[in-house]
Write a protein that holds these residues in place. Structure first.
Motif, mmCIF file in Angstrom:
data_model
loop_
_atom_site.group_PDB
_atom_site.id
_atom_site.type_symbol
_atom_site.label_atom_id
_atom_site.label_comp_id
_atom_site.label_asym_id
_atom_site.label_seq_id
_atom_site.Cartn_x
_atom_site.Cartn_y
_atom_site.Cartn_z
ATOM 1 N N GLN A 76 10.891 -15.542 5.129
ATOM 2 C CA GLN A 76 11.880 -16.221 4.289
ATOM 3 C C GLN A 76 11.809 -15.716 2.850
ATOM 4 O OE1 GLN A 76 10.969 -20.330 5.047
ATOM 5 N NE2 GLN A 76 12.522 -20.490 6.644
ATOM 6 N N ALA A 77 10.618 -15.461 2.360
ATOM 7 C CA ALA A 77 10.459 -14.966 0.990
ATOM 8 C C ALA A 77 10.997 -13.545 0.839
ATOM 9 C CB ALA A 77 8.993 -15.006 0.580
ATOM 10 N N ALA A 78 11.096 -12.811 1.950
ATOM 11 C CA ALA A 78 11.600 -11.437 1.898
ATOM 12 C C ALA A 78 13.115 -11.399 1.752
ATOM 13 C CB ALA A 78 11.180 -10.680 3.152
ATOM 14 N N ARG A 82 18.656 -8.296 8.910
ATOM 15 C CA ARG A 82 18.634 -8.326 10.380
ATOM 16 C C ARG A 82 17.232 -8.150 10.929
ATOM 17 N NH1 ARG A 82 21.969 -3.676 11.967
ATOM 18 N NH2 ARG A 82 21.102 -4.099 14.015
ATOM 19 N N TYR A 83 16.362 -7.475 10.141
ATOM 20 C CA TYR A 83 14.993 -7.206 10.579
ATOM 21 C C TYR A 83 14.014 -7.610 9.492
ATOM 22 C CZ TYR A 83 17.343 -4.355 14.047
ATOM 23 O OH TYR A 83 18.161 -3.935 15.053
ATOM 24 N N LEU A 84 12.826 -7.993 9.925
ATOM 25 C CA LEU A 84 11.715 -8.255 9.009
ATOM 26 C C LEU A 84 10.618 -7.255 9.346
ATOM 27 C CD1 LEU A 84 11.681 -12.126 9.126
ATOM 28 C CD2 LEU A 84 12.224 -10.718 7.141
ATOM 29 N N ALA A 85 10.112 -6.582 8.325
ATOM 30 C CA ALA A 85 9.058 -5.589 8.522
ATOM 31 C C ALA A 85 7.755 -6.117 7.945
ATOM 32 C CB ALA A 85 9.438 -4.276 7.861
ATOM 33 N N TYR A 86 6.669 -5.891 8.683
ATOM 34 C CA TYR A 86 5.325 -6.310 8.294
ATOM 35 C C TYR A 86 4.442 -5.064 8.306
ATOM 36 C CZ TYR A 86 7.236 -10.845 9.510
ATOM 37 O OH TYR A 86 8.029 -11.961 9.571
ATOM 38 N N GLY A 87 3.755 -4.821 7.191
ATOM 39 C CA GLY A 87 2.881 -3.657 7.105
ATOM 40 C C GLY A 87 1.672 -3.946 6.235
ATOM 41 N N TRP A 88 0.546 -3.326 6.554
ATOM 42 C CA TRP A 88 -0.708 -3.552 5.845
ATOM 43 C C TRP A 88 -1.036 -2.363 4.972
ATOM 44 C CZ3 TRP A 88 0.731 -5.178 10.433
ATOM 45 C CH2 TRP A 88 0.455 -6.476 10.813
ATOM 46 N N GLY A 89 -1.689 -2.628 3.858
ATOM 47 C CA GLY A 89 -2.135 -1.556 2.978
ATOM 48 C C GLY A 89 -3.215 -2.041 2.036
ATOM 49 N N ASP A 90 -3.866 -1.092 1.389
ATOM 50 C CA ASP A 90 -4.912 -1.402 0.426
ATOM 51 C C ASP A 90 -4.325 -2.246 -0.706
ATOM 52 O OD1 ASP A 90 -7.706 -0.605 -0.753
ATOM 53 O OD2 ASP A 90 -6.231 -0.280 -2.356
ATOM 54 N N ALA A 91 -4.990 -3.348 -1.039
ATOM 55 C CA ALA A 91 -4.463 -4.284 -2.044
ATOM 56 C C ALA A 91 -4.254 -3.617 -3.398
ATOM 57 C CB ALA A 91 -5.392 -5.487 -2.186
ATOM 58 N N GLY A 92 -5.186 -2.793 -3.834
ATOM 59 C CA GLY A 92 -5.062 -2.156 -5.137
ATOM 60 C C GLY A 92 -3.989 -1.080 -5.166
ATOM 61 N N PHE A 93 -3.985 -0.232 -4.162
ATOM 62 C CA PHE A 93 -3.042 0.886 -4.158
ATOM 63 C C PHE A 93 -1.634 0.453 -3.763
ATOM 64 C CE2 PHE A 93 -0.956 4.570 -2.235
ATOM 65 C CZ PHE A 93 -1.017 5.455 -3.297
ATOM 66 N N PHE A 94 -1.532 -0.384 -2.748
ATOM 67 C CA PHE A 94 -0.241 -0.763 -2.175
ATOM 68 C C PHE A 94 0.636 -1.529 -3.167
ATOM 69 C CE2 PHE A 94 1.601 -2.538 2.066
ATOM 70 C CZ PHE A 94 2.468 -1.460 2.166
ATOM 71 N N ARG A 121 2.616 -6.386 3.379
ATOM 72 C CA ARG A 121 3.935 -6.320 2.742
ATOM 73 C C ARG A 121 4.955 -6.794 3.756
ATOM 74 N NH1 ARG A 121 7.255 -0.954 1.091
ATOM 75 N NH2 ARG A 121 6.911 -0.607 3.312
ATOM 76 N N VAL A 122 5.847 -7.672 3.312
ATOM 77 C CA VAL A 122 6.916 -8.171 4.159
ATOM 78 C C VAL A 122 8.234 -7.891 3.442
ATOM 79 C CG1 VAL A 122 7.874 -10.182 5.334
ATOM 80 C CG2 VAL A 122 5.396 -10.003 5.028
ATOM 81 N N PHE A 123 9.152 -7.255 4.144
ATOM 82 C CA PHE A 123 10.475 -7.027 3.564
ATOM 83 C C PHE A 123 11.545 -7.132 4.642
ATOM 84 C CE2 PHE A 123 8.983 -2.827 4.727
ATOM 85 C CZ PHE A 123 10.107 -2.174 5.236
ATOM 86 N N ALA A 124 12.736 -7.467 4.205
ATOM 87 C CA ALA A 124 13.887 -7.601 5.093
ATOM 88 C C ALA A 124 14.806 -6.408 4.898
ATOM 89 C CB ALA A 124 14.627 -8.894 4.782
#
Length: 177
Positions: A76-78, A82-94, A121-124
């Motif tokens: 919802q915050a994104a 039509r799509y929601l993407a979920y991805g992981w990354g280093d907190a400092g770099f990402f 990271r979550v984005f629509a």
């Protein structure tokens, strides 16, 4: 270099290494859970997105919202899409911005130092997610969604917002490294 092969020592060591490797493969081999894969009957299609640095998992937004839970709350915050993407990354770099020597060092640390804190990271988005489809059974999708949800650090059931890089791109604190 030739002498060890002449007396057979290198051949014996090579065969021993091969035998140990083959034994490890046989001892650790496991059958997959047939209720999760291959998908049959009621299926869910998710997509893998590759941006060159890492991979995101894109899920139809209506499916996420109908399911509810932490994934939907983060979605919802994104914003709408039509799509929601979920991805992981280093907190400092990402979550960092710009190009600098310090960012380059941060990137090297992210790649080479184990145990770094990470964010999700979550984005629509509305565009076609691309050609990499993964067809999951409904049970497989639920298992994946539950695993993703368990990655979020939550406060009273609400995912903990870490940073916002741009409108529609929210970063949440992750339990993963």
């Amino acid at each position: 270099l030739v002498k060890p092969f002449r007396n057979g020592l290198a051949w014996k060591a090579s065969l021993l290494a091969l035998a140990v490797w083959l034994a490890a493969v046989l001892v650790t081999a496991r059958h997959g859970d047939r209720t999760l894969y291959p998908a049959g009957g009621d299926t869910v299609t998710v997509y893998l997105l590759d941006n060159g640095f890492h991979t995101d998992i894109a899920i139809p937004a209506d499916l996420v919202m109908a399911r509810g839970g932490v994934l939907a709350e983060a979605g919802q915050a994104a914003g709408p899409g039509r799509y929601l993407a979920y991805g992981w990354g280093d907190a400092g770099f990402f979550t960092g911005k710009g190009a600098s020597f310090a960012r380059a060092l941060d990137g090297l640390r992210a790649l080479s130092h184990p145990g770094n804190p990470s964010v999700i990271r979550v984005f629509a988005f509305n565009a076609d997610p691309g050609p990499v489809e993964v067809v999951l059974s409904r049970r497989g999708f639920e298992a994946m969604a539950a695993h993703i949800e368990s990655s979020f650090v939550t406060d009273n059931g609400t995912p903990r917002l870490d940073a916002v890089a741009a409108p529609g791109h929210a970063f949440y604190t992750s339990r993963e490294h």
